[in-house]
Design a protein around this motif. Structure first.
Motif, PDB file in Angstrom:
ATOM      1  N   ASP A   1       0.734  -1.167   0.034  1.00  0.00           N
ATOM      2  CA  ASP A   1      -0.100   0.055   0.146  1.00  0.00           C
ATOM      3  C   ASP A   1       0.925   1.260  -0.016  1.00  0.00           C
ATOM      4  O   ASP A   1       0.413   2.282  -0.287  1.00  0.00           O
ATOM      5  CB  ASP A   1      -0.961  -0.078   1.422  1.00  0.00           C
ATOM      6  N   ASP A   2       2.120   1.150   0.448  1.00  0.00           N
ATOM      7  CA  ASP A   2       2.962   2.292   0.609  1.00  0.00           C
ATOM      8  C   ASP A   2       3.831   2.602  -0.601  1.00  0.00           C
ATOM      9  O   ASP A   2       4.498   3.595  -0.878  1.00  0.00           O
ATOM     10  CB  ASP A   2       3.852   2.080   1.725  1.00  0.00           C
ATOM     11  N   LEU A   3       3.882   1.651  -1.523  1.00  0.00           N
ATOM     12  CA  LEU A   3       4.941   1.829  -2.718  1.00  0.00           C
ATOM     13  C   LEU A   3       4.736   2.672  -3.586  1.00  0.00           C
ATOM     14  O   LEU A   3       3.219   2.959  -4.023  1.00  0.00           O
ATOM     15  CB  LEU A   3       4.670   0.263  -3.392  1.00  0.00           C
ATOM     16  N   GLN A   4       5.592   3.399  -4.152  1.00  0.00           N
ATOM     17  CA  GLN A   4       5.401   4.338  -5.231  1.00  0.00           C
ATOM     18  C   GLN A   4       6.146   3.757  -6.549  1.00  0.00           C
ATOM     19  O   GLN A   4       5.299   2.947  -7.110  1.00  0.00           O
ATOM     20  CB  GLN A   4       6.088   5.550  -5.209  1.00  0.00           C
ATOM     21  N   ASP A   5       7.181   3.809  -6.675  1.00  0.00           N
ATOM     22  CA  ASP A   5       7.835   3.194  -7.815  1.00  0.00           C
ATOM     23  C   ASP A   5       9.158   2.348  -7.444  1.00  0.00           C
ATOM     24  O   ASP A   5       9.982   2.220  -8.068  1.00  0.00           O
ATOM     25  CB  ASP A   5       8.409   4.318  -8.768  1.00  0.00           C
ATOM     26  N   GLU A   6       9.221   2.229  -6.028  1.00  0.00           N
ATOM     27  CA  GLU A   6      10.282   1.333  -5.424  1.00  0.00           C
ATOM     28  C   GLU A   6      10.315  -0.352  -5.833  1.00  0.00           C
ATOM     29  O   GLU A   6       9.075  -0.765  -6.027  1.00  0.00           O
ATOM     30  CB  GLU A   6      10.410   1.301  -3.940  1.00  0.00           C
ATOM     31  N   VAL A   7      11.258  -0.789  -5.809  1.00  0.00           N
ATOM     32  CA  VAL A   7      11.330  -2.450  -5.677  1.00  0.00           C
ATOM     33  C   VAL A   7      11.731  -2.834  -4.037  1.00  0.00           C
ATOM     34  O   VAL A   7      12.808  -2.286  -3.680  1.00  0.00           O
ATOM     35  CB  VAL A   7      12.216  -2.958  -6.633  1.00  0.00           C
ATOM     36  N   VAL A   8      10.692  -3.450  -3.643  1.00  0.00           N
ATOM     37  CA  VAL A   8      10.914  -3.794  -2.411  1.00  0.00           C
ATOM     38  C   VAL A   8      11.656  -5.061  -2.339  1.00  0.00           C
ATOM     39  O   VAL A   8      11.203  -6.053  -3.150  1.00  0.00           O
ATOM     40  CB  VAL A   8       9.754  -3.977  -1.339  1.00  0.00           C
ATOM     41  N   ILE A   9      12.812  -5.423  -1.543  1.00  0.00           N
ATOM     42  CA  ILE A   9      13.224  -6.681  -1.343  1.00  0.00           C
ATOM     43  C   ILE A   9      12.972  -7.380   0.142  1.00  0.00           C
ATOM     44  O   ILE A   9      13.275  -6.605   0.841  1.00  0.00           O
ATOM     45  CB  ILE A   9      14.862  -6.753  -1.658  1.00  0.00           C
ATOM     46  N   THR A  10      12.302  -8.357  -0.012  1.00  0.00           N
ATOM     47  CA  THR A  10      12.418  -9.081   1.361  1.00  0.00           C
ATOM     48  C   THR A  10      12.852 -10.406   1.449  1.00  0.00           C
ATOM     49  O   THR A  10      13.033 -10.969   0.186  1.00  0.00           O
ATOM     50  CB  THR A  10      10.885  -9.100   1.818  1.00  0.00           C
ATOM     51  N   ALA A  11      13.273 -10.948   2.279  1.00  0.00           N
ATOM     52  CA  ALA A  11      13.731 -12.432   2.405  1.00  0.00           C
ATOM     53  C   ALA A  11      13.615 -12.978   3.810  1.00  0.00           C
ATOM     54  O   ALA A  11      13.480 -12.422   4.650  1.00  0.00           O
ATOM     55  CB  ALA A  11      15.655 -12.250   2.079  1.00  0.00           C
ATOM     56  N   ASP A  12      13.503 -14.276   3.483  1.00  0.00           N
ATOM     57  CA  ASP A  12      13.528 -15.042   4.804  1.00  0.00           C
ATOM     58  C   ASP A  12      14.270 -16.431   4.790  1.00  0.00           C
ATOM     59  O   ASP A  12      14.164 -17.065   3.744  1.00  0.00           O
ATOM     60  CB  ASP A  12      11.935 -15.443   4.983  1.00  0.00           C
ATOM     61  N   THR A  13      15.263 -16.626   5.739  1.00  0.00           N
ATOM     62  CA  THR A  13      15.956 -17.963   5.706  1.00  0.00           C
ATOM     63  C   THR A  13      15.501 -18.949   6.857  1.00  0.00           C
ATOM     64  O   THR A  13      15.266 -18.422   7.756  1.00  0.00           O
ATOM     65  CB  THR A  13      17.496 -17.299   5.848  1.00  0.00           C
ATOM     66  N   ILE A  14      15.276 -19.889   6.479  1.00  0.00           N
ATOM     67  CA  ILE A  14      14.978 -21.121   7.092  1.00  0.00           C
ATOM     68  C   ILE A  14      16.171 -22.125   7.141  1.00  0.00           C
ATOM     69  O   ILE A  14      17.063 -22.490   5.955  1.00  0.00           O
ATOM     70  CB  ILE A  14      13.557 -21.626   6.875  1.00  0.00           C
ATOM     71  N   VAL A  15      16.099 -23.090   8.157  1.00  0.00           N
ATOM     72  CA  VAL A  15      17.055 -24.068   8.348  1.00  0.00           C
ATOM     73  C   VAL A  15      16.147 -25.398   8.272  1.00  0.00           C
ATOM     74  O   VAL A  15      15.202 -25.459   9.151  1.00  0.00           O
ATOM     75  CB  VAL A  15      17.779 -24.107   9.411  1.00  0.00           C
ATOM     76  N   CYS A  16      16.500 -26.237   7.335  1.00  0.00           N
ATOM     77  CA  CYS A  16      15.786 -27.468   7.489  1.00  0.00           C
ATOM     78  C   CYS A  16      16.369 -28.925   7.713  1.00  0.00           C
ATOM     79  O   CYS A  16      17.746 -28.942   6.892  1.00  0.00           O
ATOM     80  CB  CYS A  16      14.994 -27.681   6.162  1.00  0.00           C
ATOM     81  N   LEU A  17      16.026 -29.418   8.519  1.00  0.00           N
ATOM     82  CA  LEU A  17      16.930 -30.918   8.946  1.00  0.00           C
ATOM     83  C   LEU A  17      15.849 -31.949   8.542  1.00  0.00           C
ATOM     84  O   LEU A  17      14.816 -31.849   9.114  1.00  0.00           O
ATOM     85  CB  LEU A  17      16.973 -30.874  10.641  1.00  0.00           C
ATOM     86  N   GLY A  18      16.139 -32.457   7.319  1.00  0.00           N
ATOM     87  CA  GLY A  18      14.929 -33.245   6.772  1.00  0.00           C
ATOM     88  C   GLY A  18      13.942 -32.212   6.393  1.00  0.00           C
ATOM     89  O   GLY A  18      14.034 -31.317   5.634  1.00  0.00           O
ATOM     90  N   ASP A  19      12.532 -32.596   6.897  1.00  0.00           N
ATOM     91  CA  ASP A  19      11.421 -31.893   6.677  1.00  0.00           C
ATOM     92  C   ASP A  19      11.046 -31.074   7.797  1.00  0.00           C
ATOM     93  O   ASP A  19      10.151 -30.238   7.757  1.00  0.00           O
ATOM     94  CB  ASP A  19      10.247 -32.909   6.327  1.00  0.00           C
ATOM     95  N   LYS A  20      11.918 -30.924   8.877  1.00  0.00           N
ATOM     96  CA  LYS A  20      11.720 -30.237   9.879  1.00  0.00           C
ATOM     97  C   LYS A  20      12.395 -28.808   9.749  1.00  0.00           C
ATOM     98  O   LYS A  20      13.432 -28.637   9.202  1.00  0.00           O
ATOM     99  CB  LYS A  20      12.417 -30.965  11.225  1.00  0.00           C
ATOM    100  N   VAL A  21      11.553 -27.609  10.040  1.00  0.00           N
ATOM    101  CA  VAL A  21      12.061 -26.216   9.727  1.00  0.00           C
ATOM    102  C   VAL A  21      12.449 -26.009  11.260  1.00  0.00           C
ATOM    103  O   VAL A  21      11.574 -26.035  12.286  1.00  0.00           O
ATOM    104  CB  VAL A  21      11.030 -25.417   9.465  1.00  0.00           C
ATOM    105  N   LEU A  22      13.785 -25.480  11.389  1.00  0.00           N
ATOM    106  CA  LEU A  22      14.368 -25.086  12.768  1.00  0.00           C
ATOM    107  C   LEU A  22      14.129 -23.573  12.698  1.00  0.00           C
ATOM    108  O   LEU A  22      14.861 -22.762  11.978  1.00  0.00           O
ATOM    109  CB  LEU A  22      15.783 -25.432  12.905  1.00  0.00           C
TER     110      LEU A  22
END
Length: 194
Positions: free
Chosen positions: A61-82
């Motif tokens: 809703d606040d964007l004008q002409d910017e490019v927003v970069i978001t990121a999320d890092t997860i650690v997976c041991l098998g199928d379990k998310v730590l």
């Protein structure tokens, strides 16, 4: 390098700021508090991409002409998310579970403009040596890894003494797959190199 639009980094992570600066890009930081919950049916890379996309939505809703970069890092041991540990005990449990095994670090990234949303991820396999309890306690006591998925930072002491090898991008484990990010920014026309 020329940007066709201003870049907005939606992260307070000093590691992500350092990596984006290392690419030689100008950007501004704008942070909103977004709950990092995800539907239970999502698996691995879907979780990382969902969280990156969910974070980006808060800025639309606040964007004008910017490019927003978001990121999320997860650690997976098998199928379990730590996730990020909430206590010394939880951090120690996570590190003991990673000790002597390999796991995957997945970073989801979202590039959002008023017109488009582009989501991608990168995966790196990390191999840990067998850690002693003394090493685990020393790391937690001195580095307080409570803001890090999987309770560790590869660039810190535990990475130096404990990680035997990785397959994939080192920077992805730090928190931003800069090679893929650069490629996508160029391909989407937001960045030109001159």
């Amino acid at each position: 390098m020329n940007l066709s639009r201003p870049l907005l980094l939606a992260s307070n992570s000093p590691r992500r700021k350092e990596l984006l600066t290392g690419l030689g890009l100008d950007y501004i930081v704008r942070v909103k508090d977004v709950h990092e919950e995800f539907p239970a049916h999502l698996k691995r890379a879907e979780v990382a991409e969902y969280l990156a996309s969910h974070k980006a939505d808060a800025y639309f809703d606040d964007l004008q002409d910017e490019v927003v970069i978001t990121a999320d890092t997860i650690v997976c041991l098998g199928d379990k998310v730590l996730n990020k540990p909430q206590s010394h005990h939880e951090a120690a449990e996570m590190l003991r579970s990673l000790s002597g095994t390999s796991h995957e670090v997945i970073t989801g990234v979202c590039l959002l403009t008023k017109e488009t949303k582009h989501v991608f991820h990168d995966i790196t396999r990390v191999h840990f040596k067998k850690l002693t309890q003394t090493e685990v306690d020393f790391y937690i006591n001195h580095y307080k890894p409570f803001d890090k998925a999987g309770a560790y930072g590869i660039q810190e002491w535990i990475g130096m003494i404990g990680i035997e090898r990785i397959e994939g991008s080192y920077f992805n484990v730090v928190g931003l797959p800069v090679q893929k990010l650069y490629t996508h920014l160029v391909e989407l026309g937001y960045l030109t190199v001159e």
